[in-house]
Motif scaffolding. Sequence first.
Motif, PDB file in Angstrom:
ATOM      1  N   UNK A  29      34.306  52.079  36.662  1.00 43.99           N
ATOM      2  CA  UNK A  29      34.660  53.011  37.731  1.00 43.99           C
ATOM      3  C   UNK A  29      33.865  54.303  37.601  1.00 43.99           C
ATOM      4  N   UNK A  30      33.827  55.029  38.715  1.00 48.38           N
ATOM      5  CA  UNK A  30      33.360  56.408  38.740  1.00 48.38           C
ATOM      6  C   UNK A  30      34.305  57.190  39.663  1.00 48.38           C
ATOM      7  N   UNK A  31      34.244  58.525  39.580  1.00 48.20           N
ATOM      8  CA  UNK A  31      35.183  59.290  40.405  1.00 48.20           C
ATOM      9  C   UNK A  31      34.760  59.270  41.874  1.00 48.20           C
ATOM     10  N   UNK A  32      35.724  59.459  42.755  1.00 52.25           N
ATOM     11  CA  UNK A  32      35.488  59.567  44.197  1.00 52.25           C
ATOM     12  C   UNK A  32      36.058  60.897  44.680  1.00 52.25           C
ATOM     13  N   UNK A  33      35.715  61.959  43.946  1.00 51.65           N
ATOM     14  CA  UNK A  33      36.335  63.262  44.182  1.00 51.65           C
ATOM     15  C   UNK A  33      35.334  64.363  44.509  1.00 51.65           C
TER      16      UNK A  33
ATOM     17  N   UNK B  78      44.467  53.788  41.760  1.00 49.98           N
ATOM     18  CA  UNK B  78      43.323  54.658  41.494  1.00 49.98           C
ATOM     19  C   UNK B  78      42.346  54.721  42.671  1.00 49.98           C
ATOM     20  N   UNK B  79      42.234  53.625  43.419  1.00 44.17           N
ATOM     21  CA  UNK B  79      41.167  53.525  44.421  1.00 44.17           C
ATOM     22  C   UNK B  79      41.644  53.596  45.869  1.00 44.17           C
ATOM     23  N   UNK B  80      42.893  53.204  46.134  1.00 47.10           N
ATOM     24  CA  UNK B  80      43.374  53.202  47.510  1.00 47.10           C
ATOM     25  C   UNK B  80      44.670  53.975  47.666  1.00 47.10           C
ATOM     26  N   UNK B  81      45.112  54.627  46.609  1.00 45.50           N
ATOM     27  CA  UNK B  81      46.337  55.401  46.678  1.00 45.50           C
ATOM     28  C   UNK B  81      46.150  56.680  47.460  1.00 45.50           C
ATOM     29  N   UNK B  82      47.201  57.482  47.498  1.00 47.97           N
ATOM     30  CA  UNK B  82      47.163  58.732  48.271  1.00 47.97           C
ATOM     31  C   UNK B  82      46.049  59.643  47.757  1.00 47.97           C
ATOM     32  N   UNK B  83      45.891  59.703  46.441  1.00 44.64           N
ATOM     33  CA  UNK B  83      44.900  60.607  45.855  1.00 44.64           C
ATOM     34  C   UNK B  83      43.482  60.030  45.850  1.00 44.64           C
TER      35      UNK B  83
ATOM     36  N   UNK C  42      33.308  55.098  33.511  1.00 45.70           N
ATOM     37  CA  UNK C  42      34.205  54.640  32.445  1.00 45.70           C
ATOM     38  C   UNK C  42      34.707  53.256  32.796  1.00 45.70           C
ATOM     39  N   UNK C  43      35.166  52.557  31.767  1.00 43.41           N
ATOM     40  CA  UNK C  43      35.705  51.210  31.951  1.00 43.41           C
ATOM     41  C   UNK C  43      37.220  51.217  31.787  1.00 43.41           C
TER      42      UNK C  43
ATOM     43  N   UNK D  90      32.271  51.195  40.339  1.00 40.02           N
ATOM     44  CA  UNK D  90      30.978  51.824  40.053  1.00 40.02           C
ATOM     45  C   UNK D  90      29.876  51.291  40.945  1.00 40.02           C
ATOM     46  N   UNK D  91      29.879  50.010  41.210  1.00 39.10           N
ATOM     47  CA  UNK D  91      28.860  49.407  42.070  1.00 39.10           C
ATOM     48  C   UNK D  91      29.505  49.075  43.413  1.00 39.10           C
ATOM     49  N   UNK D  92      29.564  50.071  44.305  1.00 46.42           N
ATOM     50  CA  UNK D  92      30.275  49.861  45.567  1.00 46.42           C
ATOM     51  C   UNK D  92      29.495  49.015  46.558  1.00 46.42           C
ATOM     52  N   UNK D  93      28.207  48.736  46.272  1.00 46.35           N
ATOM     53  CA  UNK D  93      27.416  47.879  47.153  1.00 46.35           C
ATOM     54  C   UNK D  93      27.561  46.401  46.771  1.00 46.35           C
ATOM     55  N   UNK D  94      27.901  46.138  45.532  1.00 37.85           N
ATOM     56  CA  UNK D  94      28.141  44.774  45.077  1.00 37.85           C
ATOM     57  C   UNK D  94      29.299  44.831  44.101  1.00 37.85           C
ATOM     58  N   UNK D  95      30.501  44.738  44.655  1.00 36.19           N
ATOM     59  CA  UNK D  95      31.705  45.043  43.880  1.00 36.19           C
ATOM     60  C   UNK D  95      31.830  44.210  42.623  1.00 36.19           C
ATOM     61  N   UNK D  96      31.455  42.914  42.701  1.00 38.95           N
ATOM     62  CA  UNK D  96      31.689  42.058  41.541  1.00 38.95           C
ATOM     63  C   UNK D  96      30.850  42.468  40.342  1.00 38.95           C
ATOM     64  N   UNK D  97      29.769  43.190  40.561  1.00 43.73           N
ATOM     65  CA  UNK D  97      28.942  43.625  39.434  1.00 43.73           C
ATOM     66  C   UNK D  97      29.548  44.801  38.682  1.00 43.73           C
ATOM     67  N   UNK D  98      30.711  45.256  39.129  1.00 40.51           N
ATOM     68  CA  UNK D  98      31.436  46.280  38.376  1.00 40.51           C
ATOM     69  C   UNK D  98      32.320  45.674  37.294  1.00 40.51           C
ATOM     70  N   UNK D  99      32.344  44.337  37.204  1.00 41.23           N
ATOM     71  CA  UNK D  99      33.195  43.636  36.244  1.00 41.23           C
ATOM     72  C   UNK D  99      32.317  42.930  35.217  1.00 41.23           C
ATOM     73  N   UNK D 100      32.699  43.002  33.949  1.00 35.83           N
ATOM     74  CA  UNK D 100      31.992  42.244  32.916  1.00 35.83           C
ATOM     75  C   UNK D 100      33.003  41.635  31.956  1.00 35.83           C
ATOM     76  N   UNK D 101      32.618  40.494  31.360  1.00 37.71           N
ATOM     77  CA  UNK D 101      33.534  39.724  30.512  1.00 37.71           C
ATOM     78  C   UNK D 101      32.782  39.232  29.291  1.00 37.71           C
ATOM     79  N   UNK D 102      33.436  39.294  28.136  1.00 41.13           N
ATOM     80  CA  UNK D 102      32.852  38.769  26.908  1.00 41.13           C
ATOM     81  C   UNK D 102      33.951  38.167  26.044  1.00 41.13           C
ATOM     82  N   UNK D 103      33.534  37.247  25.165  1.00 41.33           N
ATOM     83  CA  UNK D 103      34.456  36.608  24.223  1.00 41.33           C
ATOM     84  C   UNK D 103      33.895  36.761  22.814  1.00 41.33           C
TER      85      UNK D 103
END
Length: 409
Positions: free
Chosen positions: A361-365, A287-292, A263-264, A298-311
């Motif tokens: 993102x994807x779940x880490x659960x 969501x990612x570093x909290x207690x839970x 999900x985005x 989503x792309x944990x090998x290349x973090x920046x590819x988890x971001x996209x931008x459009x106008x």
Amino acid sequence: MTKKLTTNKILTTSIVAFAVLALMVPPNIAHATLVGDSVTITLLGADSGNNPQSPGVTAVVQDSAPEPEFVWDDADCALDDGASVDIEDSTITVSWGGFLGQSVICNSSGEIIDQPLNFTITSLDWVDFPNAVISNITVTDNPGSHPVTAKVLDDHSVEVTVAVELSQSGSVEYTLEKSVVQVEKSWTHTDYNWDPICDGYVNATGFCVESDMDNTEIGFRPANINTDDVLADPLPLDSNGNYTAFAQVHKNDKFSNTNPGAFYALTTVVTTSSVSSITVVEDYSDCTTGVDHMLNLHNDKKLDRSVKIAIANPSGNVTEITDELYDGINGSISPIDASSATVNIDREIDADSTIYVLVKFQDDLKGVDTGDGIFDDMCHNTETVTANIGGDELGGVVAEADLRITNQE
């Protein structure tokens, strides 16, 4: 570890914050109003002994009230003259004069004041868009062609001046213009499609042509948010207004995955003025570093590819600029790590455009032991938007939204 939503979390309503910056301007921005705002009006150079409301007064702007917000009754002149300021939705009207249409402005000693009426008006806020800033003030009605000036002092203050003619009553109307950055935070599905569209047929060589029978090239056109299936649907909302993803739990009570599987977190930015640059800082650490620790990029090998931008431009035509920013052209996507990401767009963006910033993102659960088959937890995503409008920085616009992962109602 067992994951169950605590009582105080379940009652937390997802916040979707709106602020003042333009891309596709929602209709309610056009109707933003000063009515209900508390403003301070000061007549510069006036003698406070001449009138209790002079030189300044703080008043709440009234809707079509019979009395203006500021009245200076000039009781010490031979004629009972004076000046007033009336504020409405987005206008300021200065009026003066009195008996038989004549105008004589005096000080408390009864001496004629041979100087312009000069007002400062501060704390001007649109009540439904409190982060809006004043971008301009213009004269929109001056039937007597009186010598006037008007200038913006700061984001929420103006100064207006009228050279009053002693033998003539009159009025001048000024209109305020505002810059509004509106920011919305949400969580969505992932099926966005910014690709250019062929309204005909894509042939074997990749060209867009009339049809599989007519090879006349017609070319691709930009996807349009108003006419094409471009945007993904938001995730469903629970009864408290929280975006939700369904938690799949095995029969052994261990967490399996979510539906949808990815999900985005979407930031949508709208501005009423052209923008020379804009920065969006995404904070997803809860969501990612909290207690839970519910999610991973989503792309944990290349973090920046988890971001996209459009106008989307004012007509709705979409241009994705993700690769451009990755390459450092007209901006950047950095720094980015497990807790936050910064997107800087350093290019001219027309008024009435829409900016979309998406973090996937994807779940880490997987494998988490729920204990009883029930999973219900939530995390918080916040972003802060700063825009450069006409050389002025409009910043600190914050929006936020929660994501709930659950197999409960």
